[in-house]
Design an enzyme around this catalytic site. Structure first.
Site, PDB file in Angstrom:
ATOM      1  N   ARG A 238       8.979   9.788   8.224  1.00 23.90           N
ATOM      2  CA  ARG A 238       7.984   9.548   9.347  1.00 23.90           C
ATOM      3  C   ARG A 238       7.299  10.245  10.118  1.00 23.90           C
ATOM      4  O   ARG A 238       7.657  11.408  10.390  1.00 23.90           O
ATOM      5  CB  ARG A 238       9.278   8.724  10.472  1.00 23.90           C
ATOM      6  CG  ARG A 238       9.953   7.313   9.879  1.00 23.90           C
ATOM      7  CD  ARG A 238       9.076   6.471   9.634  1.00 23.90           C
ATOM      8  NE  ARG A 238       9.750   5.048   9.217  1.00 23.90           N
ATOM      9  CZ  ARG A 238       9.878   4.881   7.967  1.00 23.90           C
ATOM     10  NH1 ARG A 238       9.543   5.783   6.903  1.00 23.90           N
ATOM     11  NH2 ARG A 238      10.511   3.785   7.564  1.00 23.90           N
ATOM     12  N   GLU A 267      -2.143   4.280  10.705  1.00 29.97           N
ATOM     13  CA  GLU A 267      -2.196   3.867   9.312  1.00 29.97           C
ATOM     14  C   GLU A 267      -2.857   2.250   9.350  1.00 29.97           C
ATOM     15  O   GLU A 267      -2.486   1.600   9.682  1.00 29.97           O
ATOM     16  CB  GLU A 267      -0.709   3.603   8.852  1.00 29.97           C
ATOM     17  CG  GLU A 267      -0.238   5.192   8.395  1.00 29.97           C
ATOM     18  CD  GLU A 267       1.272   5.009   7.701  1.00 29.97           C
ATOM     19  OE1 GLU A 267       1.453   4.147   6.842  1.00 29.97           O
ATOM     20  OE2 GLU A 267       1.886   6.188   7.524  1.00 29.97           O
ATOM     21  N   HIS A 286       0.617   6.982   2.375  1.00 32.78           N
ATOM     22  CA  HIS A 286       2.122   6.145   2.587  1.00 32.78           C
ATOM     23  C   HIS A 286       2.408   5.477   1.341  1.00 32.78           C
ATOM     24  O   HIS A 286       2.866   4.300   1.393  1.00 32.78           O
ATOM     25  CB  HIS A 286       1.922   5.077   3.622  1.00 32.78           C
ATOM     26  CG  HIS A 286       3.287   5.040   4.403  1.00 32.78           C
ATOM     27  ND1 HIS A 286       3.542   4.513   5.712  1.00 32.78           N
ATOM     28  CD2 HIS A 286       4.601   5.121   3.905  1.00 32.78           C
ATOM     29  CE1 HIS A 286       5.072   4.676   5.796  1.00 32.78           C
ATOM     30  NE2 HIS A 286       5.520   4.783   4.761  1.00 32.78           N
TER      31      HIS A 286
END
Length: 319
Positions: A238, A267, A286
């Site tokens: 994270r 993001e 990601h």
């Protein structure tokens, strides 16, 4: 009248091909939204007519305000059985059932090693030079064999990462606030007394912690300065565990040799973000959980969740 369902943030446009949606076709009309909609007004306009939404991990947050603006919403399905971007208490207050799906732990382990190996052997620089007619060999790779891999968090993912490190002949050590000597010994890993000891003694540091109050900002400027200038940091967990500004400063200032990052505080990452131009940062958008097996599981179980909800017996409920 059929229920309406939207699948959000289907970046690759594969949601409808990863599962057999015909199982719910008689009761539900399904559509996909491929682009990320960060503006809340636009999001409400796009999906405000839906009783069912399917979301991918933590791409689109669902706070109290959004639930209040989606009065038709009755079922929210997230990939995985944990989603910190969903306010579960708010969902309950607004009468929204939240369900999840299974998620495999192997894909983020594999990406962790892709980043670590890419950093260690300068793969991006060397591949770019080869394609563009640049120098033939311009980097000297960092060895893994005999070097220390320090793992922050020895849960399911961290333990798998440790096993790969051991296969490479690395000295693997770990630390977390809850790590016991018994768990470390079972994984064949040395348990260190503090994160400071881990940072100071490791050649590679990989983050595999759950984000919470105790882990948010766990690695800031002071901690990054403890790392060796020849060391590498990898974070596929994270973003908020590592102070984003401090990491950028560490990379620009040469406090560490480089970093591999798959998670970000924003993001998708804004076009002008400094992370897009740091030469010693190997970054991916990601992708830790983005594999065919995971996607097939997510969407197949999303269909099951919808069918169970329509039948009045929801499964895999969260909260």
């Amino acid at each position: 009248m059929k229920l309406r369902c939207a699948v959000l943030d289907d970046y690759q446009g594969v949601a409808l091909s990863m599962a057999d949606w015909s199982a719910v076709a008689e009761d539900v009309d399904v559509r996909v939204v491929r682009e990320y909609i960060g503006d809340r007004d636009r999001l409400v306009e796009a999906v405000g007519d839906c009783e069912i939404l399917v979301v991918m991990r933590e791409r689109t947050p669902f706070p109290e305000e959004l639930f209040a603006r989606l009065p038709r919403l009755r079922l929210l399905i997230t990939s995985g059985m944990r989603n910190a971007a969903i306010d579960l208490a708010a969902a309950a207050r607004h009468g929204v059932t939240v369900c999840g799906t299974a998620s495999n732990t192997e894909p983020p382990v594999e990406l962790t090693w892709a980043l670590l190996l890419g950093l260690a052997r300068g793969l991006v620089q060397e591949n770019t030079a080869l394609r563009e007619g640049g120098p033939w060999q311009s980097t000297v790779g960092a060895d893994l064999y005999g070097r220390r891999l320090g793992i922050l968090g020895l849960g399911k993912t961290g333990t798998r990462v440790a096993a790969v490190g051991q296969a490479f002949g690395m000295d693997v050590a770990a630390w977390s606030q809850n790590l016991t000597e018994e768990r470390a010994r079972a994984a064949g890993v040395q348990r260190l007394a503090s994160k400071e000891e881990l940072l100071e003694s490791s050649d590679f540091v990989s983050v595999h912690l759950v984000l919470g109050e105790r882990t948010r900002g766990l690695l800031g400027a002071a901690e990054l300065r403890r790392m060796r200038p020849t060391a590498y940091l990898v974070n596929t967990s994270r973003a908020a565990i590592v102070d984003q500004d401090a990491l950028a400063e560490a990379l620009r200032g040469g406090w560490i040799a480089g970093a591999g990052v798959d998670v970000f505080d924003q993001e998708p990452l804004p076009a002008g973000h400094s992370y897009r131009s740091l030469p010693n940062l190997l970054a991916t958008p990601h992708l830790g959980y983005v594999t065919r097996r995971n996607y097939e599981g997510y969407f197949q179980q999303a269909v099951e969740d919808i069918a169970a909800f329509v039948a009045g017996a929801p499964v895999r409920q969260l909260g």
